[in-house]
Design a protein around this motif. Structure first.
Motif, PDB file in Angstrom:
ATOM      1  N   PRO A  32       6.654 -15.393  -8.254  1.00 55.45           N
ATOM      2  CA  PRO A  32       5.542 -14.818  -8.948  1.00 55.45           C
ATOM      3  C   PRO A  32       4.276 -15.072  -8.315  1.00 55.45           C
ATOM      4  O   PRO A  32       3.365 -14.178  -8.072  1.00 55.45           O
ATOM      5  CB  PRO A  32       5.661 -15.206 -10.596  1.00 55.45           C
ATOM      6  N   GLN A  33       3.967 -16.348  -8.242  1.00 53.76           N
ATOM      7  CA  GLN A  33       2.552 -16.935  -7.533  1.00 53.76           C
ATOM      8  C   GLN A  33       2.719 -16.236  -6.211  1.00 53.76           C
ATOM      9  O   GLN A  33       1.416 -15.951  -5.797  1.00 53.76           O
ATOM     10  CB  GLN A  33       2.663 -18.536  -7.521  1.00 53.76           C
ATOM     11  N   LEU A  34       3.474 -16.447  -5.246  1.00 52.40           N
ATOM     12  CA  LEU A  34       3.478 -15.673  -4.092  1.00 52.40           C
ATOM     13  C   LEU A  34       2.867 -14.064  -4.091  1.00 52.40           C
ATOM     14  O   LEU A  34       2.165 -13.714  -3.327  1.00 52.40           O
ATOM     15  CB  LEU A  34       4.809 -15.876  -3.350  1.00 52.40           C
ATOM     16  N   ALA A  35       3.725 -13.430  -4.862  1.00 57.11           N
ATOM     17  CA  ALA A  35       3.420 -12.006  -5.338  1.00 57.11           C
ATOM     18  C   ALA A  35       2.030 -11.925  -5.493  1.00 57.11           C
ATOM     19  O   ALA A  35       1.038 -10.884  -4.892  1.00 57.11           O
ATOM     20  CB  ALA A  35       4.320 -11.261  -6.058  1.00 57.11           C
ATOM     21  N   ASP A  36       1.613 -12.731  -6.596  1.00 51.56           N
ATOM     22  CA  ASP A  36      -0.025 -12.484  -7.075  1.00 51.56           C
ATOM     23  C   ASP A  36      -0.956 -12.953  -5.750  1.00 51.56           C
ATOM     24  O   ASP A  36      -2.019 -12.078  -5.605  1.00 51.56           O
ATOM     25  CB  ASP A  36      -0.228 -13.542  -7.829  1.00 51.56           C
ATOM     26  N   GLU A  37      -0.421 -13.832  -4.911  1.00 52.24           N
ATOM     27  CA  GLU A  37      -1.400 -14.161  -3.964  1.00 52.24           C
ATOM     28  C   GLU A  37      -1.431 -12.824  -2.767  1.00 52.24           C
ATOM     29  O   GLU A  37      -2.691 -12.548  -2.273  1.00 52.24           O
ATOM     30  CB  GLU A  37      -1.028 -15.439  -3.153  1.00 52.24           C
ATOM     31  N   LEU A  38      -0.496 -12.335  -2.487  1.00 50.70           N
ATOM     32  CA  LEU A  38      -0.421 -10.759  -1.497  1.00 50.70           C
ATOM     33  C   LEU A  38      -1.449  -9.859  -2.306  1.00 50.70           C
ATOM     34  O   LEU A  38      -1.967  -9.171  -1.694  1.00 50.70           O
ATOM     35  CB  LEU A  38       1.052 -10.664  -1.333  1.00 50.70           C
ATOM     36  N   VAL A  39      -1.054  -9.585  -3.742  1.00 49.49           N
ATOM     37  CA  VAL A  39      -1.813  -8.532  -4.326  1.00 49.49           C
ATOM     38  C   VAL A  39      -3.367  -8.901  -4.249  1.00 49.49           C
ATOM     39  O   VAL A  39      -4.102  -8.093  -3.833  1.00 49.49           O
ATOM     40  CB  VAL A  39      -1.329  -8.397  -5.773  1.00 49.49           C
ATOM     41  N   LYS A  40      -3.640 -10.176  -4.336  1.00 48.84           N
ATOM     42  CA  LYS A  40      -5.246 -10.486  -4.422  1.00 48.84           C
ATOM     43  C   LYS A  40      -5.790 -10.422  -3.038  1.00 48.84           C
ATOM     44  O   LYS A  40      -6.913 -10.053  -2.712  1.00 48.84           O
ATOM     45  CB  LYS A  40      -5.540 -12.182  -4.744  1.00 48.84           C
TER      46      LYS A  40
ATOM     47  N   VAL B  87      -3.796  -3.368   9.557  1.00 53.64           N
ATOM     48  CA  VAL B  87      -3.303  -3.103   8.325  1.00 53.64           C
ATOM     49  C   VAL B  87      -2.493  -4.582   7.995  1.00 53.64           C
ATOM     50  O   VAL B  87      -2.294  -5.156   9.001  1.00 53.64           O
ATOM     51  CB  VAL B  87      -2.481  -2.151   8.187  1.00 53.64           C
ATOM     52  N   ARG B  88      -2.615  -4.609   6.769  1.00 56.67           N
ATOM     53  CA  ARG B  88      -1.813  -6.225   6.344  1.00 56.67           C
ATOM     54  C   ARG B  88      -0.526  -5.803   5.706  1.00 56.67           C
ATOM     55  O   ARG B  88      -0.449  -5.035   4.682  1.00 56.67           O
ATOM     56  CB  ARG B  88      -2.672  -6.808   5.284  1.00 56.67           C
ATOM     57  N   ILE B  89       0.558  -6.534   6.178  1.00 59.25           N
ATOM     58  CA  ILE B  89       1.789  -6.568   5.405  1.00 59.25           C
ATOM     59  C   ILE B  89       1.945  -7.745   4.870  1.00 59.25           C
ATOM     60  O   ILE B  89       1.962  -8.939   5.370  1.00 59.25           O
ATOM     61  CB  ILE B  89       3.086  -6.417   6.430  1.00 59.25           C
ATOM     62  N   GLY B  90       2.138  -7.748   3.651  1.00 61.00           N
ATOM     63  CA  GLY B  90       2.562  -8.971   2.887  1.00 61.00           C
ATOM     64  C   GLY B  90       4.184  -9.480   2.923  1.00 61.00           C
ATOM     65  O   GLY B  90       4.885  -8.412   2.571  1.00 61.00           O
TER      66      GLY B  90
ATOM     67  N   THR C  85       0.794  -0.382  -7.991  1.00 58.61           N
ATOM     68  CA  THR C  85       0.196   0.401  -6.934  1.00 58.61           C
ATOM     69  C   THR C  85       0.407  -0.083  -5.380  1.00 58.61           C
ATOM     70  O   THR C  85       0.735   1.198  -4.683  1.00 58.61           O
ATOM     71  CB  THR C  85      -1.333   0.401  -7.241  1.00 58.61           C
ATOM     72  N   ILE C  86       0.526  -1.056  -5.126  1.00 57.38           N
ATOM     73  CA  ILE C  86       0.860  -1.391  -3.889  1.00 57.38           C
ATOM     74  C   ILE C  86       2.355  -1.093  -3.300  1.00 57.38           C
ATOM     75  O   ILE C  86       3.323  -1.571  -4.273  1.00 57.38           O
ATOM     76  CB  ILE C  86       0.561  -2.872  -3.492  1.00 57.38           C
ATOM     77  N   PRO C  87       2.628  -0.719  -2.385  1.00 64.10           N
ATOM     78  CA  PRO C  87       4.068  -0.272  -1.996  1.00 64.10           C
ATOM     79  C   PRO C  87       4.937  -1.341  -1.995  1.00 64.10           C
ATOM     80  O   PRO C  87       4.351  -2.191  -1.299  1.00 64.10           O
ATOM     81  CB  PRO C  87       4.025   0.594  -0.779  1.00 64.10           C
ATOM     82  N   ILE C  88       6.176  -1.279  -2.356  1.00 63.47           N
ATOM     83  CA  ILE C  88       7.247  -2.513  -2.254  1.00 63.47           C
ATOM     84  C   ILE C  88       8.297  -1.912  -1.318  1.00 63.47           C
ATOM     85  O   ILE C  88       8.889  -0.933  -1.720  1.00 63.47           O
ATOM     86  CB  ILE C  88       7.134  -3.344  -3.330  1.00 63.47           C
ATOM     87  N   VAL C  89       8.681  -2.612  -0.418  1.00 64.16           N
ATOM     88  CA  VAL C  89       9.863  -2.485   0.313  1.00 64.16           C
ATOM     89  C   VAL C  89      10.940  -3.632   0.247  1.00 64.16           C
ATOM     90  O   VAL C  89      10.473  -4.693   0.466  1.00 64.16           O
ATOM     91  CB  VAL C  89       9.526  -2.110   1.895  1.00 64.16           C
ATOM     92  N   PHE C  90      12.198  -3.289   0.134  1.00 58.20           N
ATOM     93  CA  PHE C  90      13.069  -4.256  -0.146  1.00 58.20           C
ATOM     94  C   PHE C  90      14.043  -3.937   1.008  1.00 58.20           C
ATOM     95  O   PHE C  90      14.310  -2.793   1.538  1.00 58.20           O
ATOM     96  CB  PHE C  90      13.860  -4.236  -1.485  1.00 58.20           C
TER      97      PHE C  90
END
Length: 342
Positions: free
Chosen positions: A95-103, A46-49, A126-131
């Protein structure tokens, strides 16, 4: 040619045995295929961003996060892959880094602070986000409530709204004569506006005049301190944010240059020469955030995972810095400190 009843029975029994064999063979093949598919799925990591600012500055917390995942059965290179994305001081790149992870279609995004969460929130619903160290997830509009976050975002919060107010009280206690306090904050950090509002209310109750000083980038540090000196502020409260943590040495150097007492949100500032800090143990929050990632990878929904708050809080005081700026720390404050740096 006549066939006897016994011959018909024999042929029929033989046919039945044939059918059973074919059914058995097909079942075996299907079972083997299912096992192979399941094994292939199990073998696929599985992949974790993972979003962060600087790997060197966050090495300890990152290691703690990875170690906790290993304890929970998730090993990098075996059943998980962690896709690291570092801003390296360019927090506008979030924002760019987040877009890369979504792609990349990661299974979960670890976005530690509110700035990272906002970028990830805009990139996916849709992708779960954990802070892990969010300053104020409710005030920033990232969760509906602590008990029922709703949506695809959850994690652990510092609740800086209360912590910064307490930090201001401690700063006033440390420097009783202080009247004017500068507040360094970052307009791009979603949690800072509600925090600033709470700090202003506390300031009025303490009889202080506050000077909010917005800082857009690390290039603004000199300008910010020039404004602080011009307005004759006598102390500085620094809101916790990646922009300040990225260049904390520069921030501390400027405060020392102008002999200004400072209050920070985490102990690493004090260990590097800042005067005081009051806040949570960040490594503990990163460790606990790994548990959220584990639960989500095992099927839990972020909307159903309550946001937890920091439980360990620390007061650090640097006596060496106090001496440099000509300040005497009240004894009753020293005895309450978790750590005093001589």
């Amino acid at each position: 040619m006549k066939v006897s009843r016994e011959q018909w029975a024999g042929r029929r029994a033989k046919l039945e045995r044939g059918k059973k064999f074919i059914c058995f063979a097909l079942s075996t093949m299907l079972f083997a295929l299912c096992v192979a598919v399941e094994a292939q799925q199990a073998a696929k990591p599985v992949r974790i961003g993972f979003m962060g600012n600087r790997p060197t500055a966050e090495q300890l917390r990152t290691d703690v996060f990875r170690q906790r995942l290993r304890e929970l059965g998730w090993v990098e290179g075996q059943n998980i892959l962690i896709e690291y994305r570092w801003a390296n001081g360019r927090l506008d790149r979030a924002p760019q880094l987040a877009d890369e992870l979504v792609k990349l279609k990661v299974d979960v995004i670890f976005a530690p602070a509110s700035l990272h969460v906002e970028a990830a929130r805009q990139a996916t619903t849709t992708i779960p986000i954990v802070f892990a160290v969010h300053g104020d997830p409710i005030g920033a509009g990232h969760v509906a409530s602590l008990a029922r976050p709703g949506g695809n975002i959850t994690g652990l919060a510092q609740m800086q709204t209360e912590l910064n107010a307490k930090g201001l009280e401690l700063l006033k206690e440390c420097v009783p004569r202080v009247i004017r306090v500068a507040i360094l904050w970052n307009p791009a950090t979603p949690s800072h506006r509600p925090i600033l509002k709470a700090v202003e209310e506390t300031g009025r109750a303490l009889g202080l005049r506050l000077q909010p000083v917005p800082v857009e980038s690390t290039m603004d540090f000199d300008t910010a301190f020039a404004a602080i000196v011009r307005e004759r502020a006598e102390a500085v409260l620094v809101q916790q944010a990646p922009i300040f943590g990225a260049e904390r040495q520069q921030l501390i150097k400027l405060a020392l240059k102008h002999r200004l007492p400072t209050m920070f949100g985490t102990s690493n500032y004090v260990e590097n020469g800042g005067l005081m800090s009051y806040g949570p143990d960040l490594t503990d929050l990163y460790r606990r955030a790994a548990v959220y990632v584990d639960k989500i990878l095992k099927g839990a929904k972020p909307a159903d995972l309550p946001v937890e708050q920091a439980m360990k809080f620390e007061l650090f005081i640097n006596l060496k810095t106090a001496k440099q700026i000509g300040l005497t720390i009240p004894p009753n404050l020293l005895v309450r400190a978790d750590k005093v740096i001589q």
